[in-house]
Design a protein around this motif. Structure first.
Motif, PDB file in Angstrom:
ATOM      1  N   UNK A  71       0.838  -1.219   0.134  1.00  0.00           N
ATOM      2  CA  UNK A  71       0.050   0.127   0.005  1.00  0.00           C
ATOM      3  C   UNK A  71       0.911   1.208  -0.142  1.00  0.00           C
ATOM      4  N   UNK A  72       1.766   1.207   0.814  1.00  0.00           N
ATOM      5  CA  UNK A  72       2.631   2.175   1.080  1.00  0.00           C
ATOM      6  C   UNK A  72       3.853   2.476  -0.198  1.00  0.00           C
ATOM      7  N   UNK A  73       4.111   1.628  -0.784  1.00  0.00           N
ATOM      8  CA  UNK A  73       5.169   1.554  -1.948  1.00  0.00           C
ATOM      9  C   UNK A  73       4.546   1.902  -3.017  1.00  0.00           C
ATOM     10  N   UNK A  74       3.469   1.370  -3.314  1.00  0.00           N
ATOM     11  CA  UNK A  74       2.686   1.605  -4.609  1.00  0.00           C
ATOM     12  C   UNK A  74       1.660   2.837  -4.661  1.00  0.00           C
ATOM     13  N   UNK A  75       1.600   3.145  -3.543  1.00  0.00           N
ATOM     14  CA  UNK A  75       0.227   4.037  -3.218  1.00  0.00           C
ATOM     15  C   UNK A  75      -0.924   3.603  -3.902  1.00  0.00           C
ATOM     16  N   UNK A  76      -1.280   2.375  -3.541  1.00  0.00           N
ATOM     17  CA  UNK A  76      -2.239   1.641  -4.109  1.00  0.00           C
ATOM     18  C   UNK A  76      -3.664   2.088  -3.565  1.00  0.00           C
ATOM     19  N   UNK A  77      -4.537   2.014  -4.718  1.00  0.00           N
ATOM     20  CA  UNK A  77      -5.954   2.606  -4.225  1.00  0.00           C
ATOM     21  C   UNK A  77      -6.635   1.489  -3.447  1.00  0.00           C
ATOM     22  N   UNK A  78      -6.340   0.471  -3.632  1.00  0.00           N
ATOM     23  CA  UNK A  78      -7.057  -0.665  -3.150  1.00  0.00           C
ATOM     24  C   UNK A  78      -6.205  -2.090  -2.971  1.00  0.00           C
ATOM     25  N   UNK A  79      -6.146  -2.801  -1.921  1.00  0.00           N
ATOM     26  CA  UNK A  79      -5.460  -4.101  -1.952  1.00  0.00           C
ATOM     27  C   UNK A  79      -6.699  -5.195  -2.039  1.00  0.00           C
ATOM     28  N   UNK A  80      -6.409  -6.170  -2.935  1.00  0.00           N
ATOM     29  CA  UNK A  80      -7.334  -7.500  -2.847  1.00  0.00           C
ATOM     30  C   UNK A  80      -6.282  -8.227  -1.995  1.00  0.00           C
ATOM     31  N   UNK A  81      -7.036  -9.098  -1.266  1.00  0.00           N
ATOM     32  CA  UNK A  81      -6.288 -10.342  -0.238  1.00  0.00           C
ATOM     33  C   UNK A  81      -7.061 -11.266  -0.117  1.00  0.00           C
ATOM     34  N   UNK A  82      -6.700 -12.419  -0.587  1.00  0.00           N
ATOM     35  CA  UNK A  82      -7.683 -13.588  -0.714  1.00  0.00           C
ATOM     36  C   UNK A  82      -6.893 -14.988  -0.820  1.00  0.00           C
ATOM     37  N   UNK A  83      -7.537 -16.035  -0.333  1.00  0.00           N
ATOM     38  CA  UNK A  83      -7.024 -17.452  -0.396  1.00  0.00           C
ATOM     39  C   UNK A  83      -8.194 -17.983  -1.133  1.00  0.00           C
ATOM     40  N   UNK A  84      -7.889 -18.451  -2.179  1.00  0.00           N
ATOM     41  CA  UNK A  84      -8.782 -19.442  -3.238  1.00  0.00           C
ATOM     42  C   UNK A  84      -8.451 -20.977  -3.146  1.00  0.00           C
ATOM     43  N   UNK A  85      -7.290 -21.302  -3.626  1.00  0.00           N
ATOM     44  CA  UNK A  85      -7.060 -22.781  -3.587  1.00  0.00           C
ATOM     45  C   UNK A  85      -7.744 -23.503  -4.542  1.00  0.00           C
ATOM     46  N   UNK A  86      -8.554 -22.944  -5.446  1.00  0.00           N
ATOM     47  CA  UNK A  86      -9.375 -24.097  -6.327  1.00  0.00           C
ATOM     48  C   UNK A  86      -8.408 -24.803  -7.315  1.00  0.00           C
ATOM     49  N   UNK A  87      -7.437 -23.998  -7.754  1.00  0.00           N
ATOM     50  CA  UNK A  87      -6.454 -24.607  -8.874  1.00  0.00           C
ATOM     51  C   UNK A  87      -5.406 -25.032  -8.226  1.00  0.00           C
ATOM     52  N   UNK A  88      -4.826 -24.315  -7.225  1.00  0.00           N
ATOM     53  CA  UNK A  88      -3.575 -24.786  -6.414  1.00  0.00           C
ATOM     54  C   UNK A  88      -3.946 -24.931  -5.152  1.00  0.00           C
ATOM     55  N   UNK A  89      -4.076 -26.370  -4.639  1.00  0.00           N
ATOM     56  CA  UNK A  89      -4.635 -26.461  -3.222  1.00  0.00           C
ATOM     57  C   UNK A  89      -3.728 -26.251  -2.108  1.00  0.00           C
ATOM     58  N   UNK A  90      -2.527 -26.243  -2.601  1.00  0.00           N
ATOM     59  CA  UNK A  90      -1.300 -25.493  -1.190  1.00  0.00           C
ATOM     60  C   UNK A  90      -1.718 -24.447  -0.835  1.00  0.00           C
TER      61      UNK A  90
END
Length: 137
Positions: A71-90
């Motif tokens: 957020x600070x380095x890129x001055x990002x408007x929004x961060x998307x944070x998530x865990x899916x694991x549907x394709x890569x189960x690890x």
């Protein structure tokens, strides 16, 4: 118990940034979005609740550390944070910096278009930038 080994797809699609206390930090090799991935270095884990309570706490801490850095380095408007694991189960956690007007804004990044790998110089610049800034904000 088997030793930790990175899923082959994560190995193929990401670039190593650094090792944190629990996780390997990796850069998704797709220049359309600044996109980091945390991979807990625990064999056989597919869900967050499979981690020990201490590892769950460490994952939360490392997620906040990396997200704050992005957020600070890129001055990002929004961060998307998530865990899916549907394709890569690890078990792995995505942290993606988003901006109005980026490909597929405001929709999700998964399954959109074709991946656009970084050039070698840009990939090295971003890896160095995050390596420097994650632990020294």
């Amino acid at each position: 118990m088997h030793p930790f080994a990175l899923d082959p797809r994560l190995d193929r699609d990401t670039l190593p940034v650094m090792s944190l206390g629990l996780c390997d930090l990796r850069l998704m090799n797709d220049s359309r979005w600044p996109w980091l991935i945390l991979v807990p270095k625990r064999p056989g884990i597919t869900e967050m609740h499979d981690l020990t309570p201490l590892d769950q706490t460490m994952l939360t801490f490392e997620t906040a550390l990396v997200a704050d850095c992005m957020k600070k380095t890129l001055n990002a408007a929004k961060l998307n944070i998530g865990m899916l694991g549907n394709v890569v189960p690890m078990l792995h956690l995505h942290i993606i910096a988003r901006e109005p007007g980026d490909p597929n804004w405001p929709g999700p990044v998964w399954g959109v278009g074709t991946r656009e790998p970084y050039g070698d110089d840009e990939a090295a610049r971003l890896v160095d930038l995050f390596r420097e800034r994650v632990l020294c904000p």
